[in-house]
Design an enzyme around this catalytic site. Structure first.
Site, PDB file in Angstrom:
ATOM      1  N   CYS A  90      30.105   7.887  51.242  1.00  9.42           N
ATOM      2  CA  CYS A  90      31.411   8.145  50.610  1.00  9.42           C
ATOM      3  C   CYS A  90      32.119   9.344  51.234  1.00  9.42           C
ATOM      4  CB  CYS A  90      31.252   8.346  49.112  1.00  9.42           C
ATOM      5  SG  CYS A  90      30.650   6.867  48.282  1.00  9.42           S
ATOM      6  N   HIS A 224      36.834  13.276  46.478  1.00  8.99           N
ATOM      7  CA  HIS A 224      36.350  11.894  46.444  1.00  8.99           C
ATOM      8  C   HIS A 224      36.404  11.401  44.997  1.00  8.99           C
ATOM      9  CE1 HIS A 224      34.125   8.310  46.739  1.00  8.99           C
ATOM     10  NE2 HIS A 224      32.970   8.805  46.329  1.00  8.99           N
ATOM     11  N   ASN A 254      35.507   3.853  42.286  1.00  4.24           N
ATOM     12  CA  ASN A 254      35.002   4.544  43.468  1.00  4.24           C
ATOM     13  C   ASN A 254      35.077   3.591  44.670  1.00  4.24           C
ATOM     14  OD1 ASN A 254      33.449   5.693  45.477  1.00  4.24           O
ATOM     15  ND2 ASN A 254      31.802   6.364  44.117  1.00  4.24           N
TER      16      ASN A 254
HETATM   17  N1  COA Z   1      27.760   0.510  29.797  1.00  6.96           N
HETATM   18  C1  COA Z   1      27.085   0.902  28.700  1.00  6.96           C
HETATM   19  N2  COA Z   1      25.991   1.691  28.749  1.00  6.96           N
HETATM   20  C2  COA Z   1      25.608   2.120  29.965  1.00  6.96           C
HETATM   21  C3  COA Z   1      26.274   1.740  31.143  1.00  6.96           C
HETATM   22  C4  COA Z   1      27.391   0.914  31.018  1.00  6.96           C
HETATM   23  N3  COA Z   1      28.104   0.502  32.077  1.00  6.96           N
HETATM   24  N4  COA Z   1      25.655   2.326  32.181  1.00  6.96           N
HETATM   25  C5  COA Z   1      24.618   3.027  31.690  1.00  6.96           C
HETATM   26  N5  COA Z   1      24.592   2.902  30.338  1.00  6.96           N
HETATM   27  C6  COA Z   1      23.657   3.494  29.398  1.00  6.96           C
HETATM   28  C7  COA Z   1      22.326   3.823  30.017  1.00  6.96           C
HETATM   29  O1  COA Z   1      21.515   2.689  30.093  1.00  6.96           O
HETATM   30  C8  COA Z   1      21.806   4.858  29.043  1.00  6.96           C
HETATM   31  O2  COA Z   1      21.282   4.178  27.934  1.00  6.96           O
HETATM   32  P1  COA Z   1      19.963   4.723  27.200  1.00  6.96           P
HETATM   33  O3  COA Z   1      20.300   6.081  26.705  1.00  6.96           O
HETATM   34  O4  COA Z   1      19.751   3.725  26.139  1.00  6.96           O
HETATM   35  O5  COA Z   1      18.916   4.736  28.259  1.00  6.96           O
HETATM   36  C9  COA Z   1      23.072   5.594  28.592  1.00  6.96           C
HETATM   37  O6  COA Z   1      24.165   4.721  28.932  1.00  6.96           O
HETATM   38  C10 COA Z   1      23.252   6.934  29.255  1.00  6.96           C
HETATM   39  O7  COA Z   1      23.000   6.765  30.638  1.00  6.96           O
HETATM   40  P2  COA Z   1      23.178   7.949  31.660  1.00  6.96           P
HETATM   41  O8  COA Z   1      22.802   7.489  33.022  1.00  6.96           O
HETATM   42  O9  COA Z   1      22.501   9.173  31.134  1.00  6.96           O
HETATM   43  O10 COA Z   1      24.764   8.161  31.548  1.00  6.96           O
HETATM   44  P3  COA Z   1      25.656   9.220  32.248  1.00  6.96           P
HETATM   45  O11 COA Z   1      26.442   9.955  31.265  1.00  6.96           O
HETATM   46  O12 COA Z   1      24.890  10.023  33.271  1.00  6.96           O
HETATM   47  O13 COA Z   1      26.684   8.290  33.055  1.00  6.96           O
HETATM   48  C11 COA Z   1      27.054   7.537  35.297  1.00  6.96           C
HETATM   49  C12 COA Z   1      26.195   7.410  34.044  1.00  6.96           C
HETATM   50  C13 COA Z   1      26.502   6.579  36.361  1.00  6.96           C
HETATM   51  C14 COA Z   1      28.474   7.152  34.960  1.00  6.96           C
HETATM   52  C15 COA Z   1      27.018   9.013  35.793  1.00  6.96           C
HETATM   53  O14 COA Z   1      25.677   9.465  35.846  1.00  6.96           O
HETATM   54  C16 COA Z   1      27.632   9.153  37.161  1.00  6.96           C
HETATM   55  O15 COA Z   1      28.823   8.951  37.326  1.00  6.96           O
HETATM   56  N6  COA Z   1      26.861   9.581  38.156  1.00  6.96           N
HETATM   57  C17 COA Z   1      27.379   9.732  39.497  1.00  6.96           C
HETATM   58  C18 COA Z   1      27.489   8.383  40.154  1.00  6.96           C
HETATM   59  C19 COA Z   1      28.344   8.398  41.399  1.00  6.96           C
HETATM   60  O16 COA Z   1      29.387   8.991  41.377  1.00  6.96           O
HETATM   61  N7  COA Z   1      27.869   7.749  42.450  1.00  6.96           N
HETATM   62  C20 COA Z   1      28.565   7.634  43.684  1.00  6.96           C
HETATM   63  C21 COA Z   1      28.568   8.920  44.386  1.00  6.96           C
HETATM   64  S1  COA Z   1      29.426   8.750  45.854  1.00  6.96           S
END
Ligand code: COA
Length: 302
Positions: A90, A224, A254
């Site tokens: 990215c 980004h 993204n």
């Molecule tokens: N819909 C509903 N629930 C979801 C979900 C979705 N699309 N995706 C994940 N969950 C759930 C998980 O399963 C978890 O459930 P649990 O508590 O029962 O296990 C809960 O939501 C919390 O998950 P978590 O991973 O802790 O959430 P978060 O607040 O960290 O958000 C992301 C998840 C992926 C949005 C966040 O971590 C993120 O944006 N990370 C960076 C990713 C990124 O930018 N990648 C590219 C970089 S270039």
């Protein structure tokens, strides 16, 4: 639509990511999208195909491993210059700009076309709600011309393979027939979030310090577009107003290395990128790699 086949909701996605909509390729191909972006950039620059000295494409994956995406779009663009692809995940656009800047300073070249074209929808796992909802397909392009625009870059790299990867199966040989299937995108969301915020802050702070500047000297921070909360964490650290952090993740999700270029294009068309504006670009992605660029914006024809 996503909630129709994934255990998710619009409310969850919007609250955790800031993404309201995203665009995914269906009838069109990545090649066509890349070509559209490249042609738009060339038209806006007023340059002819023969004026382009290099074509650098930023791309994580497309259906061709070889030839490069650059080679595939070169002919239809009418260009006949050297071309190659870069995979800086990215952060690829910032990496490509760094290379373009180095070429402009060290080689006898004047105009470099940088194209970032990505189709993350084709390497996501569409059964995984934690990754597939984040990405959108997109392409952007910039013509970079010799001048005084770039002040400084900071690129970093670390090996954190486990936090984010997409593996593609290789052909077996008579001597190596270990079958490693294709594995669609695997991501440790929380860890990537942490790495992204930490690294982007470090890149931006380093560039500011190295150039005797403060956050208030930057007109716009173009980050980004990965997650609205990541952008907000970086903004809070820098203690700068929201208006200096334009976003379009709401619309596109993204789009990997295409995201900052799409943002630049939209701001430029809206007249919000003033000539002489000081910009800070910052991106991060799988690797883990990061890149930030400090530059003075100067558009030719917009
Ligand atoms: N819909 C509903 N629930 C979801 C979900 C979705 N699309 N995706 C994940 N969950 C759930 C998980 O399963 C978890 O459930 P649990 O508590 O029962 O296990 C809960 O939501 C919390 O998950 P978590 O991973 O802790 O959430 P978060 O607040 O960290 O958000 C992301 C998840 C992926 C949005 C966040 O971590 C993120 O944006 N990370 C960076 C990713 C990124 O930018 N990648 C590219 C970089 S270039």
């Amino acid at each position: 639509m996503l909630a129709g086949f994934l255990d998710t909701s619009d409310e969850w996605i919007v609250t955790r990511t800031g993404i309201h909509t995203r665009r995914l390729l269906s009838g069109e191909t990545l090649r066509e999208l890349a070509l559209k972006a490249a042609r738009a950039a060339m038209d806006a620059s007023g340059l002819r195909p023969q004026d382009i000295d290099y074509l650098i494409c930023s791309n994580v994956a497309n259906s061709y491993v070889s030839p490069s995406l650059g080679s595939i779009i070169l002919g239809p663009l009418g260009c006949c210059c050297p071309t190659f692809d870069m995979n800086g995940a990215c952060a690829g656009l910032v990496y490509a700009l760094d290379v373009a800047d180095a070429f402009l300073k060290s080689k006898d070249v004047k105009n470099i076309l940088v194209v970032a074209a990505e189709q993350p929808s084709r390497f996501c796992n569409w059964h995984d709600r934690a990754t597939s909802v984040l990405f959108g397909d997109g392409a952007s392009a910039l013509v970079v011309t010799r001048g005084e625009g770039f002040f400084d870059f900071r690129l970093t790299g670390n090996t954190h393979t486990d936090v984010m990867y997409y593996k593609r199966a290789m052909e077996p040989t008579p001597y190596d027939c270990v079958k490693e299937p294709t594995t669609p995108l695997v991501m440790e969301g929380r860890e990537v979030f942490r790495l992204a915020v930490e690294a982007s802050i470090q890149d931006v702070d380093t560039l500011l310090e190295r150039n005797g500047m403060k956050g208030s000297d930057i007109d716009l921070f173009l980050l980004h577009q990965a997650n609205m909360r990541i952008i907000e964490c970086i903004r809070e650290h820098l203690e700068q107003p929201r208006e200096k952090f334009p976003t379009n993740i709401q619309k596109y999700g993204n789009t990997s290395s295409a995201s900052i270029g799409i943002l630049i294009d939209e701001l430029s068309r809206a007249g919000e990128l003033k000539d002489g504006a000081t910009l800070m670009l910052s991106a991060f992605g799988g690797g883990f790699v990061t890149g930030a660029a400090l530059l003075k914006w100067s558009s030719i024809t917009y």
